[in-house]
Scaffold this motif. Structure first.
Motif, mmCIF file in Angstrom:
data_model
loop_
_atom_site.group_PDB
_atom_site.id
_atom_site.type_symbol
_atom_site.label_atom_id
_atom_site.label_comp_id
_atom_site.label_asym_id
_atom_site.label_seq_id
_atom_site.Cartn_x
_atom_site.Cartn_y
_atom_site.Cartn_z
ATOM 1 N N MET A 41 0.813 -1.210 0.000
ATOM 2 C CA MET A 41 0.000 0.000 0.000
ATOM 3 C C MET A 41 0.854 1.272 0.000
ATOM 4 N N CYS A 42 2.144 1.112 -0.291
ATOM 5 C CA CYS A 42 3.037 2.256 -0.520
ATOM 6 C C CYS A 42 2.907 2.640 -1.989
ATOM 7 N N SER A 43 2.458 3.863 -2.245
ATOM 8 C CA SER A 43 2.156 4.246 -3.628
ATOM 9 C C SER A 43 3.393 4.301 -4.522
ATOM 10 N N TRP A 44 4.538 4.696 -3.989
ATOM 11 C CA TRP A 44 5.746 4.673 -4.814
ATOM 12 C C TRP A 44 6.212 3.242 -5.077
ATOM 13 N N CYS A 45 5.843 2.309 -4.194
ATOM 14 C CA CYS A 45 6.143 0.894 -4.464
ATOM 15 C C CYS A 45 5.308 0.390 -5.640
ATOM 16 N N TRP A 46 4.111 0.934 -5.807
ATOM 17 C CA TRP A 46 3.312 0.640 -6.995
ATOM 18 C C TRP A 46 3.931 1.328 -8.209
ATOM 19 N N GLY A 47 4.442 2.526 -8.028
ATOM 20 C CA GLY A 47 5.069 3.235 -9.141
ATOM 21 C C GLY A 47 6.276 2.500 -9.705
ATOM 22 N N ILE A 48 7.038 1.839 -8.840
ATOM 23 C CA ILE A 48 8.262 1.165 -9.279
ATOM 24 C C ILE A 48 8.012 -0.280 -9.695
ATOM 25 N N PHE A 151 -5.757 -2.897 -5.185
ATOM 26 C CA PHE A 151 -5.999 -1.714 -4.361
ATOM 27 C C PHE A 151 -5.984 -0.441 -5.201
ATOM 28 N N TYR A 152 -4.915 -0.216 -5.943
ATOM 29 C CA TYR A 152 -4.754 1.062 -6.632
ATOM 30 C C TYR A 152 -5.612 1.206 -7.886
ATOM 31 N N VAL A 153 -5.898 0.103 -8.573
ATOM 32 C CA VAL A 153 -6.666 0.177 -9.818
ATOM 33 C C VAL A 153 -8.124 -0.212 -9.607
ATOM 34 N N ALA A 154 -8.363 -1.319 -8.901
ATOM 35 C CA ALA A 154 -9.742 -1.747 -8.644
ATOM 36 C C ALA A 154 -10.329 -1.073 -7.412
ATOM 37 N N ASN A 155 -9.458 -0.458 -6.588
ATOM 38 C CA ASN A 155 -9.897 0.251 -5.379
ATOM 39 C C ASN A 155 -10.678 -0.625 -4.416
ATOM 40 N N ALA A 156 -10.317 -1.919 -4.347
ATOM 41 C CA ALA A 156 -10.902 -2.808 -3.351
ATOM 42 C C ALA A 156 -10.183 -2.596 -2.015
ATOM 43 N N ASP A 157 -10.773 -3.109 -0.940
ATOM 44 C CA ASP A 157 -10.309 -2.831 0.420
ATOM 45 C C ASP A 157 -9.417 -3.960 0.946
ATOM 46 N N PRO A 158 -8.103 -3.731 1.078
ATOM 47 C CA PRO A 158 -7.187 -4.790 1.516
ATOM 48 C C PRO A 158 -7.299 -5.130 2.995
ATOM 49 N N THR A 159 -8.094 -4.389 3.746
ATOM 50 C CA THR A 159 -8.262 -4.731 5.158
ATOM 51 C C THR A 159 -9.305 -5.829 5.342
ATOM 52 N N GLN A 160 -9.972 -6.223 4.252
ATOM 53 C CA GLN A 160 -10.994 -7.265 4.301
ATOM 54 C C GLN A 160 -10.419 -8.588 3.781
ATOM 55 N N LEU A 161 -10.675 -9.666 4.493
ATOM 56 C CA LEU A 161 -10.129 -10.972 4.113
ATOM 57 C C LEU A 161 -10.529 -11.377 2.700
ATOM 58 N N GLY A 162 -11.780 -11.105 2.309
ATOM 59 C CA GLY A 162 -12.258 -11.496 0.986
ATOM 60 C C GLY A 162 -11.486 -10.860 -0.163
ATOM 61 N N PHE A 163 -10.831 -9.745 0.102
ATOM 62 C CA PHE A 163 -10.004 -9.070 -0.907
ATOM 63 C C PHE A 163 -8.995 -10.041 -1.519
ATOM 64 N N TYR A 164 -8.480 -10.983 -0.716
ATOM 65 C CA TYR A 164 -7.361 -11.817 -1.127
ATOM 66 C C TYR A 164 -7.761 -13.122 -1.808
ATOM 67 N N GLU A 165 -9.035 -13.449 -1.812
ATOM 68 C CA GLU A 165 -9.450 -14.767 -2.303
ATOM 69 C C GLU A 165 -9.029 -15.003 -3.748
ATOM 70 N N SER A 166 -9.365 -14.084 -4.644
ATOM 71 C CA SER A 166 -9.036 -14.281 -6.057
ATOM 72 C C SER A 166 -7.525 -14.273 -6.280
ATOM 73 N N ILE A 167 -6.803 -13.491 -5.503
ATOM 74 C CA ILE A 167 -5.348 -13.404 -5.652
ATOM 75 C C ILE A 167 -4.690 -14.702 -5.212
ATOM 76 N N ILE A 168 -5.106 -15.210 -4.066
ATOM 77 C CA ILE A 168 -4.506 -16.425 -3.527
ATOM 78 C C ILE A 168 -4.862 -17.636 -4.395
ATOM 79 N N GLU A 169 -6.106 -17.737 -4.793
ATOM 80 C CA GLU A 169 -6.496 -18.852 -5.655
ATOM 81 C C GLU A 169 -5.840 -18.733 -7.025
ATOM 82 N N GLY A 170 -5.673 -17.506 -7.506
ATOM 83 C CA GLY A 170 -4.998 -17.310 -8.785
ATOM 84 C C GLY A 170 -3.543 -17.733 -8.752
#
Length: 240
Positions: A41-48, A151-170
């Motif tokens: 969630m560091c925006s410059w980390c997304w930039g790089i 987070f930055y493009v889809a603007n979903a909430d990373p503080t919610q467990l469900g945020f990670y389901e598609s990422i982890i399964e993917g």
């Protein structure tokens, strides 16, 4: 109060100070040669992010190991979710998007409530690293990057467990097992261990890249950088 502090000119985000607490390291740097310290969630980390993908490809081709240490930008949050903070984020994200070409969305700024707590996203990466033990670092960075994009493009909430389901399964991991680990005390301790390791490495800004050599740990870069200069610095350090 922990406040978010980023510098548009230097390409750096500054982490919150750690509270005093004991922790153990879950990540070992014994054989690591390239160390990336950042926060999803560091925006410059997304930039790089595109440059780091290229750097990771280069390291793989060169046979150099690549490890991720979660620095903890703002564990626990800090700034009140008000008009002033939203305006700061909008300006900051627009500046980074213009400087780097990375996409940003701003719908999240219309939410009435949101906690910019970066610990859950860091804990998700640490949990995935535990599950991927022995796998290529490329798989872990893909998860790190997917969290950033969601987070930055889809603007979903990373503080919610469900945020990670598609990422982890993917990533081919079992989400039920991930959830069990992620919500347990061990994952919180592992994550805290990363934060403290970052401080022991004397990292005070994100993104930071270090190289571990026979002579010790040296800094490759702090702040935003393009791929070519990063690769050039790696070659200078590890020149055959």
């Amino acid at each position: 109060m922990k406040t978010l502090s980023c510098d548009d000119k230097s390409g750096i985000c500054y982490p919150s100070a750690l509270d005093d607490a004991a922790a153990t390291d879950e990540v070992s740097l014994t054989d690591t040669q390239i160390i990336y310290i950042g926060d999803p969630m560091c925006s410059w980390c997304w930039g790089i992010e595109p440059a780091l993908r290229e750097l990771q490809d280069h390291c793989e081709q060169r046979g150099l190991s690549f490890s991720i240490v979660l620095g903890g930008l703002r564990p626990g949050g800090g700034n009140p979710w008000n008009a002033e903070f939203k305006a700061f984020l909008r300006h900051h994200w627009e500046e980074i998007g213009e400087a780097t070409g990375q996409p940003f969305s701003f719908d999240i700024l219309e939410r009435a409530h949101f906690s910019y707590d970066t610990e859950p996203a860091c804990r998700a990466v640490v949990t995935a690293r535990h599950m991927l033990a022995g796998a290529s670092s490329r798989k872990l960075y893909a998860i790190f990057s997917a969290i950033q994009r969601k987070f930055y493009v889809a603007n979903a909430d990373p503080t919610q467990l469900g945020f990670y389901e598609s990422i982890i399964e993917g990533a081919g991991l079992d989400f039920a097992r991930f959830s069990e680990l992620y919500e347990g005390d061990s994952a919180r301790q592992w994550t805290r261990g990363d934060f403290e390791l970052s401080h022991r490495l004397q990292v005070r800004a994100f993104p930071t890249l270090l190289a571990r050599t026979d002579s010790g740990v040296v800094q490759l870069a702090t702040g935003f950088a393009r791929a070519a200069p990063l690769i050039g610095k790696v070659e200078a350090v590890f020149r055959s």
